[in-house]
Design a protein around this motif. Sequence first.
Motif, PDB file in Angstrom:
ATOM      1  N   ASN A  80       2.891   6.561   6.017  1.00  0.00           N
ATOM      2  CA  ASN A  80       3.823   5.928   5.117  1.00  0.00           C
ATOM      3  C   ASN A  80       3.417   4.665   4.094  1.00  0.00           C
ATOM      4  N   SER A  81       4.466   4.519   3.514  1.00  0.00           N
ATOM      5  CA  SER A  81       3.971   3.012   2.712  1.00  0.00           C
ATOM      6  C   SER A  81       4.109   1.772   3.470  1.00  0.00           C
ATOM      7  N   THR A  82       3.138   0.872   3.373  1.00  0.00           N
ATOM      8  CA  THR A  82       3.103  -0.337   4.131  1.00  0.00           C
ATOM      9  C   THR A  82       3.107  -1.550   3.386  1.00  0.00           C
ATOM     10  N   GLN A 129       0.802  -1.174  -0.154  1.00  0.00           N
ATOM     11  CA  GLN A 129      -0.021   0.048  -0.084  1.00  0.00           C
ATOM     12  C   GLN A 129       0.983   1.142   0.019  1.00  0.00           C
ATOM     13  N   ASP A 130       0.949   2.155  -1.066  1.00  0.00           N
ATOM     14  CA  ASP A 130       1.703   3.282  -1.181  1.00  0.00           C
ATOM     15  C   ASP A 130       1.227   4.227  -0.168  1.00  0.00           C
ATOM     16  N   GLY A 131       2.054   4.992   0.396  1.00  0.00           N
ATOM     17  CA  GLY A 131       1.787   5.878   1.335  1.00  0.00           C
ATOM     18  C   GLY A 131       1.337   7.243   0.687  1.00  0.00           C
ATOM     19  N   ASN A 134      11.005   4.996   6.614  1.00  0.00           N
ATOM     20  CA  ASN A 134      11.038   6.471   5.762  1.00  0.00           C
ATOM     21  C   ASN A 134      11.965   7.262   6.503  1.00  0.00           C
TER      22      ASN A 134
END
Length: 566
Positions: free
Chosen positions: A214-216, A207-209, A239
């Motif tokens: 943040n991205s996860t 999942q893009d943040g 990050n």
Amino acid sequence: MAKISLTERSIFFRIYAGLLLVCVSVAFFAYLLVDTINQERIQSYRETVSSGVFYLVSQGIAHQTTESARSYWLNDASSLFGEKFSVVPMDSVALKGREVRRLNAEQAVVRYNPHTKESTIYQRITGEDNLLTVTIDQVSERQVRAMTIFLLDDLSYYPTMDAKRQRLEFLSKKFSHPIRIRPIQSLDLDPDQIARLRRDEPVLLFQDGDSVKNSTISVVVASELDSAAIVIGPVGLFNWFPLNLLISVVLISMLLISLGVYGLIFPLERRLQLLQAGVDRVAKGDLNTKVQVVGHDDVAKLSSTFNAMTAHIKRLIESQRELTRAVSHELRTPVARIRFAVDMLADEDDYDSRQVQKNFIDEDIESLNELIDEILTYAKLEEGSPRLDWEMVGLADLVRQIERETNAMGKDIRVQVNVPNAKAVAMADRKYLHRVVQNLAGNAMRYADSTILISAGIKKGVAFVSVEDDGHGIPEADREKVFIPFARLDDSRTRASGGYGLGLSIVSRIAFWFNATMKVDESPTLHGARFIMEWPVKQVGVVVAADELTQAKSDQVIMGKTKDGE
């Protein structure tokens, strides 16, 4: 040397250069700060991510009751993980206090080697003084798949669904991210992902943040229920520049820049405050005020100019007081004579006697006019820098002109001249230079017995004029006093010879504006007094003001004369 001079003299250059240095230093500090914080953050991130996985491995080892079973389990786990696991005694590893505390809390310890870019991970086996350790260079999909197998192996020791849920809830704390059982339909998986899940393969969900979150990444593993799956995560990716870190660094940088700018401006502000305090004291009438002069920059020049200005104002006030007293004294004599002549004129009936008194009155009035002219000339030179018309003046023509004018006075005094070479020229204001030599010659005529000598010339870039007489001369102790306005070394002799004591004072002021020096000594040929004025052949600039050294020397001399006159 020119750069040093510019740095010393230009305060704005120093401020701009200092501000640039502050900004560069703060930027470098901010870079080091961010790098140091990120090193700590990445270390904490490594250990947080590793703790859950290696807790599962350590639990798997703890479940093995025999050495052979443990050895078999470790080899199997190493094959799945792609790196060899080892079990070592805890006392065989040099551990720091922080690492011991983490191991006792069943948390992983990660030692990263920046040269080999390898991480060595330690995890304490529950209930033992042994450490599970492995060295990896990078995390790949193989390690992720192995983690899911270790998780399923751990859950196999909990037979009921409720027990499994409670175990997952407990493991969530070890992993520092949620692990729970969710319906497959709620995961929004595509057919290919569902098919891989059916084959007991782990599925990675990225999942893009955005600017806030943040991205996860999440790992989905098949469970014992066909309609549910175990979801590990979401796990936040590291990050390097989170918003809170950037805000903190920006605020710290702004604070440091503010402190740096304050450090640059405070000395200037302090010096300006001292200068303002000096101005306030002068405004209250304290003309003895002097401000401290520090450095060679614009503020130092301003302070130096302020000190010179206050000294000049003080000298002008003292000079005006002395001049007022002297003028009032000098005016009394001709005024008294005029009053006496008027009284006599009223009492005389004889025409010839009345004409004689009238002539006396005319002479006194003429004397008053001459005195007023002298006072006005001196005041004009004293009040500030006069307008000087600089030109190259031929000294030979000047000497001949003075000779003619002096002889025209009709006194029984022989005038000798040493006419310089026709090429002897010097930069000067012709009118004021003529006044200097004329006053010196007139002064010499009053005190000479029979002869005066007028000379001029140029020696090593310095022009001079000299006037000598064969009179009694001037005692060495009194030579500085002759330039004081209305000074009279011998009152009776001076009055007999005429004059008001302003001629040499005017010469002194003209010499000051010429950047010249005045010297009085004994004539080597006529053995009377000799006056010499020397000044540069070439002045600096079209309109020349006295340099600081000449100003200081002149002020000292004048102050000394005023004290002696008092």
